[in-house]
Design an enzyme around this catalytic site. Structure first.
Site, PDB file in Angstrom:
ATOM      1  N   ASN A  54       5.252  32.757 131.084  1.00 54.32           N
ATOM      2  CA  ASN A  54       4.767  31.734 132.012  1.00 54.32           C
ATOM      3  C   ASN A  54       4.181  30.595 131.186  1.00 54.32           C
ATOM      4  O   ASN A  54       3.087  30.720 130.635  1.00 54.32           O
ATOM      5  CB  ASN A  54       3.715  32.360 132.937  1.00 54.32           C
ATOM      6  CG  ASN A  54       3.115  31.357 133.898  1.00 54.32           C
ATOM      7  OD1 ASN A  54       3.553  30.206 133.954  1.00 54.32           O
ATOM      8  ND2 ASN A  54       2.121  31.778 134.656  1.00 54.32           N
ATOM      9  N   LYS A  56       3.110  27.838 132.193  1.00 51.18           N
ATOM     10  CA  LYS A  56       2.067  27.115 132.942  1.00 51.18           C
ATOM     11  C   LYS A  56       2.291  25.601 132.816  1.00 51.18           C
ATOM     12  O   LYS A  56       3.430  25.159 132.726  1.00 51.18           O
ATOM     13  CB  LYS A  56       0.678  27.565 132.483  1.00 51.18           C
ATOM     14  CG  LYS A  56       0.542  29.105 132.555  1.00 51.18           C
ATOM     15  CD  LYS A  56      -0.852  29.621 132.394  1.00 51.18           C
ATOM     16  CE  LYS A  56      -0.834  31.140 132.511  1.00 51.18           C
ATOM     17  NZ  LYS A  56      -2.158  31.732 132.449  1.00 51.18           N
ATOM     18  N   HIS A 138       0.244  33.701 141.685  1.00 47.40           N
ATOM     19  CA  HIS A 138      -0.467  33.689 140.407  1.00 47.40           C
ATOM     20  C   HIS A 138      -1.948  33.382 140.634  1.00 47.40           C
ATOM     21  O   HIS A 138      -2.291  32.591 141.521  1.00 47.40           O
ATOM     22  CB  HIS A 138       0.145  32.647 139.460  1.00 47.40           C
ATOM     23  CG  HIS A 138      -0.375  32.812 138.064  1.00 47.40           C
ATOM     24  ND1 HIS A 138      -1.567  32.265 137.670  1.00 47.40           N
ATOM     25  CD2 HIS A 138       0.105  33.501 136.999  1.00 47.40           C
ATOM     26  CE1 HIS A 138      -1.785  32.604 136.402  1.00 47.40           C
ATOM     27  NE2 HIS A 138      -0.788  33.355 135.970  1.00 47.40           N
ATOM     28  N   GLU A 140      -3.999  31.547 139.136  1.00 45.28           N
ATOM     29  CA  GLU A 140      -4.408  30.137 139.076  1.00 45.28           C
ATOM     30  C   GLU A 140      -4.085  29.422 140.385  1.00 45.28           C
ATOM     31  O   GLU A 140      -4.799  28.495 140.793  1.00 45.28           O
ATOM     32  CB  GLU A 140      -3.746  29.460 137.864  1.00 45.28           C
ATOM     33  CG  GLU A 140      -4.444  29.898 136.570  1.00 45.28           C
ATOM     34  CD  GLU A 140      -3.537  30.115 135.382  1.00 45.28           C
ATOM     35  OE1 GLU A 140      -2.425  29.567 135.368  1.00 45.28           O
ATOM     36  OE2 GLU A 140      -3.949  30.845 134.459  1.00 45.28           O
ATOM     37  N   GLU A 209      -2.136  41.169 137.046  1.00 46.17           N
ATOM     38  CA  GLU A 209      -2.811  40.282 136.099  1.00 46.17           C
ATOM     39  C   GLU A 209      -4.285  40.191 136.471  1.00 46.17           C
ATOM     40  O   GLU A 209      -4.667  39.366 137.331  1.00 46.17           O
ATOM     41  CB  GLU A 209      -2.194  38.877 136.149  1.00 46.17           C
ATOM     42  CG  GLU A 209      -0.717  38.840 135.834  1.00 46.17           C
ATOM     43  CD  GLU A 209      -0.287  37.463 135.341  1.00 46.17           C
ATOM     44  OE1 GLU A 209       0.085  37.369 134.166  1.00 46.17           O
ATOM     45  OE2 GLU A 209      -0.357  36.500 136.111  1.00 46.17           O
ATOM     46  N   GLY A 215      -6.000  34.318 129.857  1.00 42.98           N
ATOM     47  CA  GLY A 215      -6.415  33.184 129.035  1.00 42.98           C
ATOM     48  C   GLY A 215      -7.767  33.371 128.365  1.00 42.98           C
ATOM     49  O   GLY A 215      -8.345  32.419 127.845  1.00 42.98           O
ATOM     50  N   SER A 255      -3.717  37.986 128.456  1.00 47.27           N
ATOM     51  CA  SER A 255      -3.995  38.048 127.018  1.00 47.27           C
ATOM     52  C   SER A 255      -3.086  39.012 126.245  1.00 47.27           C
ATOM     53  O   SER A 255      -3.505  39.599 125.248  1.00 47.27           O
ATOM     54  CB  SER A 255      -5.473  38.364 126.767  1.00 47.27           C
ATOM     55  OG  SER A 255      -6.279  37.312 127.275  1.00 47.27           O
TER      56      SER A 255
HETATM   57  O1  LIG Z   1      -1.489  34.215 133.455  1.00 46.21           O
HETATM   58  C1  LIG Z   1      -0.811  34.780 132.628  1.00 46.21           C
HETATM   59  C2  LIG Z   1       0.641  34.909 132.798  1.00 46.21           C
HETATM   60  O2  LIG Z   1       1.033  34.552 134.077  1.00 46.21           O
HETATM   61  C3  LIG Z   1      -1.415  35.330 131.388  1.00 46.21           C
HETATM   62  O3  LIG Z   1      -1.883  34.303 130.613  1.00 46.21           O
HETATM   63  P1  LIG Z   1      -2.380  34.602 129.116  1.00 46.21           P
HETATM   64  O4  LIG Z   1      -1.310  35.469 128.474  1.00 46.21           O
HETATM   65  O5  LIG Z   1      -2.512  33.264 128.466  1.00 46.21           O
HETATM   66  O6  LIG Z   1      -3.670  35.342 129.237  1.00 46.21           O
END
Ligand SMILES: O=C(CO)COP(=O)(O)O
Length: 299
Positions: A54, A56, A138, A140, A209, A215, A255
């Site tokens: 992803n 983002k 997701h 976010e 997740e 993150g 992560s």
């Molecule tokens: O949100 C994520 C994948 O959709 C995970 O993000 P990170 O791997 O940067 O923690």
């Protein structure tokens, strides 16, 4: 396509975790015969390890050109499905330059048919440019943009699937919810919103997740992730069907990196990863894809 590596049978081959009260159904599932588990995998699709990247809201034409070229040069194990999710505006560029070995996903889609919805992108448009997947729910989008289960997420999944997009359905708890002992309640509620809207799960991958791991560099331990994956599988068995529970892929995100993926991949209910930051580095992402080798059955 290479012979599917049967995740269900590798689960059977792996040592069963210490029994826990909420894992009763899970233990039953582990007790079913290897032949039956293989048959269930065959019914539901490839059953392959799955790794999504992803990206983002990251990248430029230039950085994405470099990332695509690194991915094209990478050697990927045959028994892993690999998907990357660029920002909308780069999907076309990625589709036209990335090897067909890797499929392409959007990070969101509109809830229904396109039309007078300023700023939105429809499932039909994604299909039109050759995009095969979409990430929905997701954290976010839930916690920064404010999408919720009732109004948006379940209906988006239903519509995307109806247009032949495959769906990465994301669930996961906040830190305070975990600390309050509500992890399963939160995940099951989010699962219900998907389940209420999904009739055929063969084009669905579930991504667990935990929000506190996204993150932050604070990856869930393999045991923490395994516990939730097993519980989600039990929930599916009770609330959807035993077949879906045995065959749907449940991937972990938060992560994940080149150093921690192998230990996570060894867990029997972790069927792959959804990777954020580390998916922006081609060689690291390839290492994560190839952690499928930690999964292989030796028995
Ligand atoms: O949100 C994520 C994948 O959709 C995970 O993000 P990170 O791997 O940067 O923690």
């Amino acid at each position: 396509m290479a012979a599917p590596s049967s995740l269900a049978s590798s689960r059977l081959a792996a040592a069963a975790p210490a029994p826990q009260h909420h894992h009763q159904n899970h233990q039953l599932r582990l007790g079913c015969s290897r032949r039956r588990a293989q048959r269930l995998v065959a019914m539901a699709g490839s059953g392959k390890f799955f790794v999504g990247g992803n990206w983002k809201c990251n990248g430029t034409k230039e950085s994405i050109t470099k990332l695509v070229s690194d991915l094209n040069a990478a050697t990927l194990e045959s028994d892993v499905d690999v998907v990357v999710a660029p920002p909308f505006i780069y999907i076309d560029q990625v589709k036209s330059s990335l090897t067909d070995r890797i499929e392409v996903s959007a990070q969101n889609t509109w809830i229904g048919k396109g039309g007078a919805f300023t700023g939105e992108i429809s499932a039909e448009q994604l299909v039109d440019i050759g995009c095969q997947w979409v990430i929905l729910g997701h954290s976010e989008r839930r916690h920064v943009i404010g999408e919720d289960d009732q109004v948006f997420i379940g209906k988006k999944a239903a519509y995307a699937l109806s247009q032949n997009l495959k769906v990465m359905a994301c669930i996961g708890e906040l830190l305070e919810e975990r600390e309050a002992g509500k992890t399963f309640d939160v995940c099951f509620k989010q699962m219900k919103a998907f389940a209420d809207n999904i009739t055929d799960w063969k084009n669905v991958v579930i991504a667990y997740e935990p929000v506190w791991a996204i993150g932050t560099g604070k990856v869930a331990s393999p045991e923490q992730a395994q516990e939730v994956h097993a519980a989600v599988r039990d929930w599916l068995k009770t609330n959807v069907s035993a077949d879906v529970a045995s065959t749907v892929r449940i991937i972990y995100g938060g992560s994940v990196n080149a150093a921690n993926c192998a230990e996570l991949a060894k867990k029997e209910d972790i069927d792959g990863f959804l990777v954020g930051g580390a998916s922006l580095k081609g060689p690291d992402f390839a290492t994560i894809c190839n952690s499928v080798t930690s999964k292989k059955v030796t028995a």
